[in-house]
Design a protein around this motif. Structure first.
Motif, short mmCIF file in Angstrom:
data_model
loop_
_atom_site.label_atom_id
_atom_site.label_comp_id
_atom_site.label_asym_id
_atom_site.label_seq_id
_atom_site.Cartn_x
_atom_site.Cartn_y
_atom_site.Cartn_z
N GLY A 167 -4.39 5.59 2.87
CA GLY A 167 -3.70 4.36 2.49
C GLY A 167 -4.00 3.19 3.38
O GLY A 167 -3.82 2.03 2.97
N LEU A 168 -4.44 3.42 4.59
CA LEU A 168 -4.80 2.36 5.52
C LEU A 168 -6.17 2.65 6.10
O LEU A 168 -6.61 3.80 6.13
CB LEU A 168 -3.76 2.23 6.64
N ARG A 194 0.84 -1.19 0.00
CA ARG A 194 0.00 0.00 0.00
C ARG A 194 0.89 1.25 0.00
O ARG A 194 1.93 1.28 0.65
CB ARG A 194 -0.88 0.04 1.26
N LEU A 207 1.13 5.11 1.18
CA LEU A 207 0.53 5.86 2.28
C LEU A 207 0.79 7.34 2.15
O LEU A 207 1.73 7.79 1.52
CB LEU A 207 1.09 5.38 3.63
N VAL A 236 -1.17 8.14 9.99
CA VAL A 236 -1.51 7.79 8.61
C VAL A 236 -2.79 8.52 8.23
O VAL A 236 -3.83 8.34 8.86
CB VAL A 236 -1.68 6.27 8.45
N THR A 278 1.35 10.18 5.08
CA THR A 278 1.60 10.23 6.52
C THR A 278 1.67 11.67 7.00
O THR A 278 2.02 12.59 6.25
CB THR A 278 2.90 9.52 6.88
#
Length: 400
Positions: free
Chosen positions: A365-366, A348, A350, A362, A352
């Motif tokens: 992306g998550l 993935r 991300l 994060v 941040t």
């Protein structure tokens, strides 16, 4: 005609051996071709599942902070200057000590000011005596004018003389008060409580009223201010996040501030943000923020360089990823591995934010519930089957 010798014919034993050899080679060749045609292609063995440690992401409430550079500033600052002219007789303090408000710092020679006060008091006494005489005379002339023993003009003159004598008394009283003030100012006292620095004068020095050079500087250090600068762009982003609900203020409504000292240590006392300036510095594009800190041990001194961690808001549904789980690709983009629905490693990309307690915030992306791979990343590749085991959870965020 010449006759050539005839070619000898091959004997039976040699011919038989050659035939056998050819037959054997042909048989092996046909056998190998048959096996190549009939046998299926060999399949490579399946790769073993890589053991990894995973952490299931859960949203949590965290406080977002911004680290800003700044300087310490005294809570109050007073430059001690003389208000009368004279010779300094004594210095009544120790340099670098704490003094109380009203405490004697210097004594200027009071002799001339005491004489001026005595003269003013004598003038006042004389004026009061004249006023008493004028009052008695005015009273008698008023009675005599009532029986027409004196003219009304003479009575009016005595009344005017009385008022003039009373005015002289008031002026003399004011002169006494002024002389007393000058005499009191020969005692130079501390205007505020705080720590006093070095003295610029010594006993025997001549000082003048309201001189440009301060005799000493007095600073109140507890509490103490810390002035830091934040960019106007960051301030606008913070205000927008608060307005749209992505960030929230704490219950007190005041932002908490922590300090990192020049040696890297953390200051033990926590401060509160007091205000921000209402204008942007056109040279730097920054806005000055002021925080107030308790300073009971006088550990913070004016002018020290510090880094302030200012709490900008609280994010209620934040996702934190351990730093060990976040890697960088050749372009510098943040990436991480999660376990997909097929049980294989999935990469993935991300976005941040800042680091909070050793973990990346994060922003994209998550998602909550993702199984983030935090251990066993050395030889992991996208699509590789994995064997997951729970990893040790990182330390919980201190801001809740």
């Amino acid at each position: 005609m010449r006759k050539f010798p005839s070619r000898p014919t091959l004997g039976m034993p040699a011919f038989t051996l050659l035939t056998v050899v050819v037959a054997v080679v042909a048989a092996f060749t046909l056998s190998a071709c048959g096996q190549a045609a009939d046998a299926p292609a060999a399949k490579p063995g399946a790769a073993p599942a890589a053991p990894v440690g995973v952490l299931t992401l859960q949203p949590q409430r965290v406080a977002l902070t911004a680290e800003l550079a700044g300087r310490t500033v005294a809570f109050q600052n007073a430059e001690v200057r003389p208000q009368v002219t004279g010779i300094v007789k004594t210095r009544a303090f120790t340099e670098g000590s704490d003094v109380k408000a009203g405490q004697l710092l210097y004594q200027i020679d009071p002799a001339s000011y005491q004489a001026a006060l005595d003269s003013a008091k004598a003038t006042l006494a004389k004026a009061e005596a004249n006023a008493a005489t004028a009052k008695l005379k005015a009273g008698r002339y008023d009675e005599l004018a009532g029986i027409d023993a004196v003219s009304k003009q003479l009575r009016d003159d005595t009344q005017a003389a009385l008022k003039q004598a009373q005015a002289d008394v008031a002026a003399a009283a004011a002169a006494v008060r002024a002389a007393q003030i000058d005499l009191d100012r020969t005692r130079v006292s501390a205007p505020i409580a705080g720590r006093i620095g070095r003295s610029a004068v010594t006993p025997g020095a001549l000082v003048t009223a309201n001189q440009a050079t301060a005799m000493a500087t007095l600073q109140q250090l507890d509490p103490i201010y810390v002035d830091v600068t934040q960019t106007s762009a960051e301030l606008l982003r913070l205000q927008r996040d608060l307005a749209e609900g992505r960030l929230q203020r704490d219950a007190s409504g005041q932002a908490r501030v922590k300090l990192l000292l020049e040696d890297g240590s953390t200051y033990e006392q926590e401060g509160r943000l007091q205000f921000s300036e209402l204008q942007v510095d056109p040279a730097s594009g920054g806005v000055t923020l002021r925080a107030q800190f308790p300073n009971p041990k006088r550990q913070l001194l004016p002018g020290m360089y510090v880094r302030a961690q200012v709490q900008s808001g609280v994010q209620a549904q934040a996702l934190l990823a351990p730093q060990a789980a976040v890697q960088r690709d050749p372009r510098g983009n943040a990436t991480a591995f999660v376990i997909g629905k097929d049980g294989k490693a999935e990469a993935r990309q991300l976005q941040t934010g800042p680091v909070i307690d050793g973990q990346w915030l994060v922003t994209s992306g998550l998602a909550a519930g993702d199984r983030l791979i935090v251990d066993g990343l050395q030889r992991l590749r996208p699509g590789m089957p994995v064997q997951a085991a729970p990893a040790a959870a990182p330390a919980a965020s201190a801001a809740r």
